[in-house]
Enzyme design. Structure first.
Site: not given
Ligand code: PBG
Length: 339
Positions: A204, A214, A231, A247, A262, A288, A327
């Protein structure tokens, strides 16, 4: 020299197999079907609530009754897996995210309700602190602004057990703390929850494409002293590919059942690399921001939504993803049906 009557003698003419849709369909290498898709759902308290998410046209935060209705509809269309994200009232968010361990919290009630109404569904829960954290981080933030690894892992392992007891089929740690898959597997097994699978967010990245998500959860890191505003100390650097293999090897060794990459399209090379290294199923998250880009361009008449969405999701499958979080799952299932 060739004359018009004498065609060039090409040994191969790949276009022969592109001549008609029937032939193209015979030689098609990748077929995307709705049963490979996972629909993410944003859940809020209340009844009859549907709050459209501005940056994610077509998606909304919904109360439980509406979520369940949409899940049933999805099941009928062949989309049978759901990833749940609770959008909590800020009054329930604390620095330690303790609401995440409440067995009667919004998420646990939703898991239970969906499994009750749609017993055939696969319910996947996100294991991370961000929906519950007043800091907007996936882990516990120390006074000096460090995201504490081992302390966070202890909480996540407990959270996974709470989700599994509520009926989750899979728990999906999305936090990127070190060692969390092993700790979660241990905690689930100790609680006799040996059948609950772990879908790990293995690679990720610290991506800017999570913006609309968010917004949906109001979960961005807060602007406060000693709270990191990104993050990057736990999510991966977008510049790194070899690190994803590290990982993946760790997650596989710690007992992950499925590994996720991701975001999706910008990271197709990572999907390919993991596909070459593991026999575990691979999931990809078309996030997203990727969804928002296509929706926004389509709304302006600049792109064909159906064609671009289908092409994007097919590309993820072609790269090696068995499962795709998107989505657009319902849209795709409808297009698939009237093809
Ligand atoms: C948080 C989480 C995130 C997403 C899924 N789980 C956002 C982040 O890490 O800040 C993002 C999914 C998306 O953007 O569709 N643990």
């Amino acid at each position: 020299m060739t004359t018009p009557n004498e065609p060039t003698k090409l040994q191969r003419r790949p276009r022969r197999l592109r001549r008609s849709e029937t032939i193209r369909s015979l030689v098609r290498e990748t077929r995307l079907t709705p049963d490979r898709l996972v629909l993410p759902q944003f859940i809020v308290e209340g009844d009859g609530r549907v709050e459209p998410i501005d940056a994610m046209p077509g998606r909304a935060r919904m109360s439980m009754d509406r979520t369940i209705a949409e899940c049933s509809q999805a099941m009928d269309l062949g989309v049978r897996a759901f990833a749940l994200f609770p959008a909590l009232d800020s009054s329930l968010k604390t620095p330690d995210g303790r609401e995440g361990l409440n067995p009667d919290n919004l998420l646990c009630r939703a898991v239970h309700a969906i499994k009750e109404t749609c017993p055939g569904a696969c319910v996947i829960t996100d294991v991370a602190l961000d929906p519950y954290s007043s800091m907007g981080h996936d882990g516990i933030v120390s006074d000096r602004g460090v995201i504490l690894n081992d302390e966070t892992v202890d909480v996540l392992a407990k959270m996974a057990v709470v989700h599994a007891r509520a009926g989750a089929d899979m728990v999906a740690p999305s936090d990127m703390m070190d060692g969390r898959v092993g700790a979660i597997r241990g905690a689930l097994d100790d609680a006799d929850l040996t059948d609950t699978a772990i879908l790990s967010y293995t690679a990720k990245y610290a991506s800017a494409f999570y913006g609309p998500f968010r917004e949906a959860l109001d979960s961005a890191p807060v602007d406060a002293p000693h709270v990191p505003h990104d993050k990057k100390t736990y999510q991966m650097d977008p510049a790194n590919a070899r690190e994803a293999i590290i990982e993946a090897m760790l997650d596989e060794g710690e007992g992950a059942d499925i590994m996720m990459v991701k975001p999706g399209l910008p990271y197709l090379d990572i999907i390919v690399r993991l596909r070459e290294r593991t026999s575990l199923p691979i999931a990809a998250y078309h996030v997203s921001g990727e969804y928002a880009m296509i929706k926004a361009a389509a709304a302006n008449g600049w792109l064909d939504e159906r064609a671009c969405m289908t092409e994007s999701l097919t590309a993820l499958a072609r790269a090696g993803a068995d499962i795709i979080f998107t989505y657009a799952a319902l849209d795709f299932a409808r297009w698939f049906k009237d093809e």
